[in-house]
Structure formats: C-alpha cells, structure tokens
Design a protein around this motif. Sequence first.
Motif, PDB file in Angstrom:
ATOM      1  N   ILE A   6       5.326   5.693   2.411  1.00  0.00           N
ATOM      2  CA  ILE A   6       5.626   7.062   2.853  1.00  0.00           C
ATOM      3  C   ILE A   6       6.768   7.030   3.865  1.00  0.00           C
ATOM      4  O   ILE A   6       7.669   7.858   3.840  1.00  0.00           O
ATOM      5  CB  ILE A   6       4.367   7.727   3.468  1.00  0.00           C
ATOM      6  CG1 ILE A   6       3.318   7.945   2.388  1.00  0.00           C
ATOM      7  CG2 ILE A   6       4.728   9.035   4.167  1.00  0.00           C
ATOM      8  CD1 ILE A   6       1.961   8.370   2.926  1.00  0.00           C
ATOM      9  N   SER A   7       6.723   6.052   4.768  1.00  0.00           N
ATOM     10  CA  SER A   7       7.721   5.961   5.831  1.00  0.00           C
ATOM     11  C   SER A   7       8.816   4.942   5.556  1.00  0.00           C
ATOM     12  O   SER A   7       9.898   5.046   6.125  1.00  0.00           O
ATOM     13  CB  SER A   7       7.032   5.587   7.150  1.00  0.00           C
ATOM     14  OG  SER A   7       6.098   6.566   7.497  1.00  0.00           O
ATOM     15  N   PRO A  13       0.835  -1.208   0.000  1.00  0.00           N
ATOM     16  CA  PRO A  13       0.000   0.000   0.000  1.00  0.00           C
ATOM     17  C   PRO A  13       0.873   1.264   0.000  1.00  0.00           C
ATOM     18  O   PRO A  13       1.900   1.321   0.675  1.00  0.00           O
ATOM     19  CB  PRO A  13      -0.789  -0.103   1.306  1.00  0.00           C
ATOM     20  CG  PRO A  13      -0.733  -1.554   1.687  1.00  0.00           C
ATOM     21  CD  PRO A  13       0.573  -2.056   1.154  1.00  0.00           C
ATOM     22  N   SER A  14       0.465   2.257  -0.749  1.00  0.00           N
ATOM     23  CA  SER A  14       1.263   3.486  -0.894  1.00  0.00           C
ATOM     24  C   SER A  14       1.480   4.177   0.445  1.00  0.00           C
ATOM     25  O   SER A  14       2.528   4.788   0.653  1.00  0.00           O
ATOM     26  CB  SER A  14       0.603   4.435  -1.892  1.00  0.00           C
ATOM     27  OG  SER A  14      -0.711   4.762  -1.451  1.00  0.00           O
ATOM     28  N   GLU A  15       0.534   4.076   1.373  1.00  0.00           N
ATOM     29  CA  GLU A  15       0.717   4.736   2.675  1.00  0.00           C
ATOM     30  C   GLU A  15       1.871   4.131   3.476  1.00  0.00           C
ATOM     31  O   GLU A  15       2.495   4.817   4.275  1.00  0.00           O
ATOM     32  CB  GLU A  15      -0.577   4.760   3.507  1.00  0.00           C
ATOM     33  CG  GLU A  15      -1.208   3.430   3.778  1.00  0.00           C
ATOM     34  CD  GLU A  15      -2.224   2.984   2.720  1.00  0.00           C
ATOM     35  OE1 GLU A  15      -2.936   2.017   2.994  1.00  0.00           O
ATOM     36  OE2 GLU A  15      -2.300   3.591   1.638  1.00  0.00           O
ATOM     37  N   LEU A  16       2.178   2.871   3.255  1.00  0.00           N
ATOM     38  CA  LEU A  16       3.341   2.277   3.915  1.00  0.00           C
ATOM     39  C   LEU A  16       4.644   2.818   3.334  1.00  0.00           C
ATOM     40  O   LEU A  16       5.639   2.974   4.041  1.00  0.00           O
ATOM     41  CB  LEU A  16       3.322   0.758   3.786  1.00  0.00           C
ATOM     42  CG  LEU A  16       2.307   0.007   4.623  1.00  0.00           C
ATOM     43  CD1 LEU A  16       2.360  -1.486   4.306  1.00  0.00           C
ATOM     44  CD2 LEU A  16       2.540   0.243   6.095  1.00  0.00           C
TER      45      LEU A  16
END
Length: 185
Positions: free
Chosen positions: A160-161, A155-158
Amino acid sequence: MKYPKSEQYDKQFLLENMMGPNALKILEELTEGIKLTSDMKILDLGCGKGLTSIFLAKELGVQVYATDLWITAAENFERFKKLGLEDRIIPIHANALDLPYAENYFDAVISVDSYHYFGNTPEFMDTKLAPYIKPNGIIALAFPGFKKDYHNNLPSELLISWGAEDLDTFHSCKWWHELLSQSQT
C-alpha cells in the motif's frame, strides 16, 4: 523508552525536515549505550536534511561531518547556520560509495535510516566505510528491516505504501547479521 532530548525539538521543524521515521528518537536510543565525547569527529552518513547531525552536535557536543547524496551541502549549511551550529557541523555532498575523506579520520560513523540503501553488499563495510574510521572506532547503524525476509511473498499491506523495488533494501536481522559477519572490521 522515553526520549527526553528528542522531545525538546520543535515539532514543526522536525516535520519540515524529516525524510523518513523520527530519526532523532532512533538516534537517541542508538547513542544511549555509546560513549561519544566532544573531542570526537563523527561521520553522519546519509544524514538527509541533517536532523541527526543537529542532534549529535547539540546534545553530544561532537564535531559532525553531515554527509548526504540527495541533499546539497549548501542547503544543509543554511539549516545549520540558522541554528548557530555552522562551527560544529560540516555539510558534505557525497556518495557513500565514494567518500572524500582521509583514512583513519573519524572516531565514529553514525548512520540512521540510510545504511540499507548503500551498505547492502558484502564488500561495502570493509572497502567503503571502515577505512575512514580510526582503529577501535565506533560504527553505529540503525535502519528498517523485516523480522524475516518476505521478498518472494510481500504482504499486500506493505505494498500500500511501498513498491516491491522500494522494499528490496529491507532485509531480516538474520540477513544483515550474515552480511555484516563477512566483514573483517
């Protein structure tokens, strides 16, 4: 869950020495159902800056071998000495893949937020870790993972970090269960 022991620690000291999530809260929960006594020798494997070792020595009164590859024994020794714990915690600079201990030496191994980096092969438990634990000893592990494996579709939100290579050691409970079930330990 409430964390009465962990919450007693100085928040600034914790922030200065954390290398990931709040290892003390994780350890407090992990050890809640484990009987550790003051006569035990504990291997704190992948201890980082020694927060978990400090907790084990102060709260449970055990002898701790604080072992880490990335933080030197000298650096950890100074931290332990400042807290008056140099007689309860022995800092060791070592690679988890080549531990310098005698077989059947430890009553327990505790590893918080590090096992997924070095223990993610089928042979690690039986050949690199279990030999150092006394028969009927305790192995207690806590590390991050996914509810299901996402490696082919992160997932793209993962991202990010973390980069994809950072997440390569994060697996599902099912994956870890299958891996650890291969162990004879």
